[in-house]
Scaffold this motif. Structure first.
Motif, PDB file in Angstrom:
ATOM      1  N   PHE A  57       0.613 -10.340 -10.197  1.00 50.26           N
ATOM      2  CA  PHE A  57       0.440 -11.213  -9.041  1.00 50.26           C
ATOM      3  C   PHE A  57      -0.433 -12.411  -9.397  1.00 50.26           C
ATOM      4  CE2 PHE A  57       1.334  -7.194  -6.840  1.00 50.26           C
ATOM      5  CZ  PHE A  57       2.129  -7.597  -5.781  1.00 50.26           C
ATOM      6  N   HIS A  59      -2.177 -15.648  -7.114  1.00 58.73           N
ATOM      7  CA  HIS A  59      -2.498 -16.116  -5.770  1.00 58.73           C
ATOM      8  C   HIS A  59      -2.197 -17.603  -5.553  1.00 58.73           C
ATOM      9  CE1 HIS A  59      -5.916 -18.171  -7.616  1.00 58.73           C
ATOM     10  NE2 HIS A  59      -6.093 -17.079  -8.323  1.00 58.73           N
ATOM     11  N   PHE A  68      -3.514 -10.726  -2.846  1.00 60.87           N
ATOM     12  CA  PHE A  68      -2.389  -9.796  -2.820  1.00 60.87           C
ATOM     13  C   PHE A  68      -2.841  -8.340  -2.969  1.00 60.87           C
ATOM     14  CE2 PHE A  68       0.263 -13.531  -4.072  1.00 60.87           C
ATOM     15  CZ  PHE A  68       1.279 -13.379  -3.136  1.00 60.87           C
ATOM     16  N   GLU A  71      -1.139  -5.800  -0.762  1.00 64.23           N
ATOM     17  CA  GLU A  71       0.252  -5.636  -1.179  1.00 64.23           C
ATOM     18  C   GLU A  71       0.336  -4.746  -2.418  1.00 64.23           C
ATOM     19  OE1 GLU A  71       3.921  -8.789  -1.778  1.00 64.23           O
ATOM     20  OE2 GLU A  71       2.390  -9.082  -0.235  1.00 64.23           O
ATOM     21  N   ALA A  72      -0.596  -4.948  -3.334  1.00 68.69           N
ATOM     22  CA  ALA A  72      -0.628  -4.119  -4.542  1.00 68.69           C
ATOM     23  C   ALA A  72      -0.937  -2.662  -4.190  1.00 68.69           C
ATOM     24  CB  ALA A  72      -1.683  -4.660  -5.512  1.00 68.69           C
ATOM     25  N   SER A  82      -0.077  -2.627 -10.423  1.00 71.49           N
ATOM     26  CA  SER A  82      -0.184  -4.072 -10.208  1.00 71.49           C
ATOM     27  C   SER A  82      -1.364  -4.637 -10.974  1.00 71.49           C
ATOM     28  CB  SER A  82      -0.357  -4.391  -8.726  1.00 71.49           C
ATOM     29  OG  SER A  82       0.795  -4.068  -7.983  1.00 71.49           O
ATOM     30  N   LEU A  84      -3.577  -8.130 -10.900  1.00 72.20           N
ATOM     31  CA  LEU A  84      -3.857  -9.327 -10.106  1.00 72.20           C
ATOM     32  C   LEU A  84      -4.973 -10.105 -10.792  1.00 72.20           C
ATOM     33  CD1 LEU A  84      -3.913  -6.520  -8.112  1.00 72.20           C
ATOM     34  CD2 LEU A  84      -3.407  -8.279  -6.432  1.00 72.20           C
ATOM     35  N   TYR A 144       7.107 -10.099 -11.220  1.00 67.73           N
ATOM     36  CA  TYR A 144       6.059 -11.093 -10.972  1.00 67.73           C
ATOM     37  C   TYR A 144       6.167 -11.576  -9.534  1.00 67.73           C
ATOM     38  CZ  TYR A 144       3.503 -15.534 -11.259  1.00 67.73           C
ATOM     39  OH  TYR A 144       2.624 -16.570 -11.028  1.00 67.73           O
ATOM     40  N   VAL A 145       5.018 -11.740  -8.878  1.00 67.12           N
ATOM     41  CA  VAL A 145       4.964 -12.327  -7.542  1.00 67.12           C
ATOM     42  C   VAL A 145       3.907 -13.426  -7.546  1.00 67.12           C
ATOM     43  CG1 VAL A 145       4.472 -11.946  -5.092  1.00 67.12           C
ATOM     44  CG2 VAL A 145       5.652 -10.167  -6.418  1.00 67.12           C
ATOM     45  N   HIS A 147       2.460 -17.098  -5.371  1.00 68.12           N
ATOM     46  CA  HIS A 147       2.493 -17.873  -4.124  1.00 68.12           C
ATOM     47  C   HIS A 147       1.834 -19.226  -4.353  1.00 68.12           C
ATOM     48  CE1 HIS A 147       1.383 -17.904   0.481  1.00 68.12           C
ATOM     49  NE2 HIS A 147       2.074 -18.971   0.102  1.00 68.12           N
TER      50      HIS A 147
END
Length: 285
Positions: A57, A59, A68, A71-72, A82, A84, A144-145, A147
């Motif tokens: 992740f 941010h 996140f 969410e993780a 996850s 981050l 991968y996420v 934003h």
């Protein structure tokens, strides 16, 4: 530009951990190939004797590695690890008692710091190195996420990194250079006014080489899921449509009635979660 020596020591350090019901949140760091340490959280299901898929992740610029985290934690309950990280721009503590003008100058310096963006992509790759080194990670199932900041540079990552099989890109810029040249957002206007013409032209010539449009078309065979807001104060519909249009396939796109930060947009969260689970070959409910 994004090359680094993968054989360098990771310098993995676990600073602390919090064990929760079903998972553990580990506060850790690893060494950036550029400079300093990369602060990160590793969220791990409390199950032994198996390897888990993993998600990286990143941010938005208005956030940090905690953005996140919930969410993780949800993904951990479904059997996913996850990672981050904090982007380089979030690792600096500004001096106290600065004037408003000094704060603005520091912000402008950070926004036009091209090397910081290159480091962001490299630090993400180094995070994948870290995940791949862990015995409980299935390195064939990585997603991968990202934003905003995380989506813009995730789009670049997709063109230079072949170990991730799926990307969720939320409200990212297809062309940072175009945004700086033509956006009517107050931040873009501030930067144009703060820099001299020579400084601005130099910045644009350097950042154009890093525009995500040059990289996202090379993401295949990775799958792409773009999420955009219909009421985004940063990302124009032209930027969004270009990001999707030039991207390689397979790809999907969804639009939501929300703001740039996707506040209280449960539909986007639910669809993102279900898409990631499908891509990582886990059952969805």
């Amino acid at each position: 530009m994004f090359e680094y020596e993968r054989s360098l020591p990771l310098g993995f350090k676990e600073l602390s951990f919090i064990r929760k019901d079903g998972y553990t949140v580990r506060d850790l760091s690893y060494i950036s190939p550029h400079s300093g340490d990369v602060p990160a959280y590793l969220v791990v299901p409390n199950k032994e004797g198996r390897s888990f898929p993993a998600v990286v992740f990143l941010h938005p610029g208005q956030g940090d590695r905690t953005t996140f985290l919930s969410e993780a934690e949800d993904l951990a309950s479904k059997g996913i690890i996850s990672l981050l990280i904090d982007a380089p721009s979030m690792r600096k503590t500004p001096p106290q008692y600065l004037s408003q003008e000094q704060k603005l100058n520091l912000m402008v310096e950070e926004v036009v710091n091209v090397q910081g963006y290159i480091q962001t992509v490299v630090d993400l790759q180094r995070g994948i190195d870290l995940l791949s080194s862990l015995e409980n990670v299935d390195s064939n199932r990585l997603a991968y996420v990202g934003h905003s900041l995380g989506a813009t540079w995730g789009g670049v990552l997709a063109g230079v990194e072949n170990r991730i099989k799926a990307y969720v890109l939320m409200a990212g810029l297809s062309s940072v250079s175009t945004w700086h040249k033509s956006s009517e957002h107050p931040l873009a206007d501030l930067i144009r006014n703060k820099l001299t013409r020579e400084q601005f032209n130099k910045f644009i010539s350097e950042i154009e080489l890093l525009d995500a449009v040059h990289y996202i078309k090379k993401a295949a065979p990775a799958s792409l899921f773009f999420q955009f807001s219909s009421n985004d104060e940063f990302i124009s519909k032209d930027q969004a449509n270009t990001f999707y249009d030039v991207a390689s396939s397979p790809k999907e796109v969804a639009w939501y009635e929300t703001d740039h930060l996707f506040k209280e947009c449960h539909t986007a969260y639910k669809e993102r979660m279900q898409w990631v689970l499908r891509q990582l070959e886990l059952h969805t409910k």
